[in-house]
Enzyme design. Structure first.
Site, short mmCIF file in Angstrom:
data_model
loop_
_atom_site.label_atom_id
_atom_site.label_comp_id
_atom_site.label_asym_id
_atom_site.label_seq_id
_atom_site.Cartn_x
_atom_site.Cartn_y
_atom_site.Cartn_z
N ASP A 84 0.84 -1.19 0.00
CA ASP A 84 0.00 0.00 0.00
C ASP A 84 0.88 1.25 0.00
O ASP A 84 2.08 1.18 0.31
CB ASP A 84 -0.91 -0.02 1.24
CG ASP A 84 -2.16 0.82 1.06
OD1 ASP A 84 -2.26 1.57 0.06
OD2 ASP A 84 -3.06 0.74 1.93
N GLY A 100 -6.64 9.00 -0.10
CA GLY A 100 -7.55 8.49 -1.14
C GLY A 100 -8.89 8.03 -0.57
O GLY A 100 -9.73 7.52 -1.31
N GLU A 106 -8.16 -0.25 4.22
CA GLU A 106 -6.70 -0.44 4.16
C GLU A 106 -6.16 -0.94 5.50
O GLU A 106 -5.29 -1.81 5.55
CB GLU A 106 -6.01 0.88 3.79
CG GLU A 106 -6.22 1.28 2.34
CD GLU A 106 -5.69 2.67 2.02
OE1 GLU A 106 -5.40 2.91 0.85
OE2 GLU A 106 -5.58 3.51 2.94
N LYS A 124 6.90 11.96 0.64
CA LYS A 124 6.05 11.51 1.76
C LYS A 124 6.84 11.39 3.06
O LYS A 124 6.25 11.13 4.11
CB LYS A 124 5.42 10.15 1.43
CG LYS A 124 4.78 10.02 0.05
CD LYS A 124 3.52 10.80 -0.04
CE LYS A 124 2.81 10.70 -1.36
NZ LYS A 124 2.45 9.39 -1.80
C1 5RP Z 1 -5.61 5.94 0.27
C2 5RP Z 1 -4.25 6.03 0.82
C3 5RP Z 1 -3.13 6.04 -0.16
O1 5RP Z 1 -2.32 4.94 0.07
C4 5RP Z 1 -2.34 7.29 0.04
O2 5RP Z 1 -3.22 8.38 -0.11
C5 5RP Z 1 -1.19 7.40 -0.95
O3 5RP Z 1 -1.69 7.63 -2.22
P1 5RP Z 1 -0.77 7.95 -3.48
O4 5RP Z 1 0.01 6.72 -3.75
O5 5RP Z 1 -1.74 8.29 -4.58
O6 5RP Z 1 0.09 9.12 -3.13
O7 5RP Z 1 -4.02 6.07 2.00
O8 5RP Z 1 -6.57 5.97 1.30
#
Ligand code: 5RP
Length: 232
Positions: A84, A100, A106, A124
């Site tokens: 994830d 997201g 998740e 991040k």
């Molecule tokens: C969805 C999430 C995603 O894992 C998180 O937002 C990272 O997203 P991205 O890979 O588009 O940056 O927690 O709920």
């Protein structure tokens, strides 16, 4: 300025190295996981047998688009690994997720998985969590009352919207994005928020990383514990 989209692609592809024939995979949600799902699709084309449990309708579509057999979580024999993304990863490997909108599923899938791999571009990586608001999933009934309680603990509470309507999660709940500023004790904050009736789950993921795949400069770097982190 690093090319974060390229980093997402690289960490997504790298995570496929943790996958082997016959595995059941918890498939995360988001733009980074999309690259992982594409790498899984290539493995499936090469004859590797994989099945996946989705963490959102978006993740379900990713599996379908890449010819990966889907299992319902309740019918899955086990989940060998989940892969994830993350919105923020701190130096103690605590994370904020839910950008997201899929944090609840998740977290359930991650907790059901034998091994948890998180993939994140270097934007991040933070010293402490809290640069971005923390998503908190709240049940629809009495949500504005819950929002007021949340507001007692943070600077700003915003109902997430989609177009003209509140964003509704896969479990039919609302999301509030809560600006706490720097989070000094994620575990304490998580307990405090989860203690408010009506809060379903928070986007704080604590002690859930088995492997983090990210970037150190131009190089993919992986760590399995806070002792191995390279940023501050
Ligand atoms: C969805 C999430 C995603 O894992 C998180 O937002 C990272 O997203 P991205 O890979 O588009 O940056 O927690 O709920």
């Amino acid at each position: 300025m690093p090319d974060y989209e390229w980093q997402k692609k690289m960490v997504g592809r790298h995570a496929a190295q943790y996958v082997s024939n016959g595995m059941v995979i918890g498939l995360g949600t988001g733009s980074t996981v999309r690259y992982f799902a594409e790498a899984l699709g290539n493995l499936v084309q090469d004859g590797v047998e994989l099945r996946a449990v989705a963490t959102s309708p978006q993740s379900r579509r990713l599996a379908e688009d890449n010819a990966i057999t889907l299992l319902e979580l309740d019918g899955a024999p086990r989940i060998d690994i989940c892969v994830d993304g993350a919105d923020e990863v701190a130096t103690d490997l605590s994370m904020i997720k839910g950008g997201g909108g899929a944090l609840l599923w998740e977290k359930i899938v991650a907790c059901a998985s034998a091994r948890r791999i998180y993939i994140a571009d270097s934007s991040k990586l933070v010293g402490r969590l809290g640069r971005r608001p923390l998503p908190v999933e709240v049940c629809q009934f009495g949500h504005s009352v819950v929002a007021r309680k949340l507001g007692e603990h943070c600077d700003d509470v915003r109902l997430r919207v989609q177009g003209d309507h509140p964003f509704v999660t896969s479990s039919g709940n609302y999301l509030y994005d809560c600006a706490f500023g720097t989070i000094f004790n994620a575990r304490e904050l998580d307990a405090l928020l989860n203690n408010i009736p009506g809060v379903v789950e928070t986007g704080l993921f604590i002690q859930m990383v088995d492997v983090l795949v990210s970037f150190d400069g131009d190089t993919i770097s992986c760590c399995e514990s806070a002792d191995e982190v390279w940023w501050n």
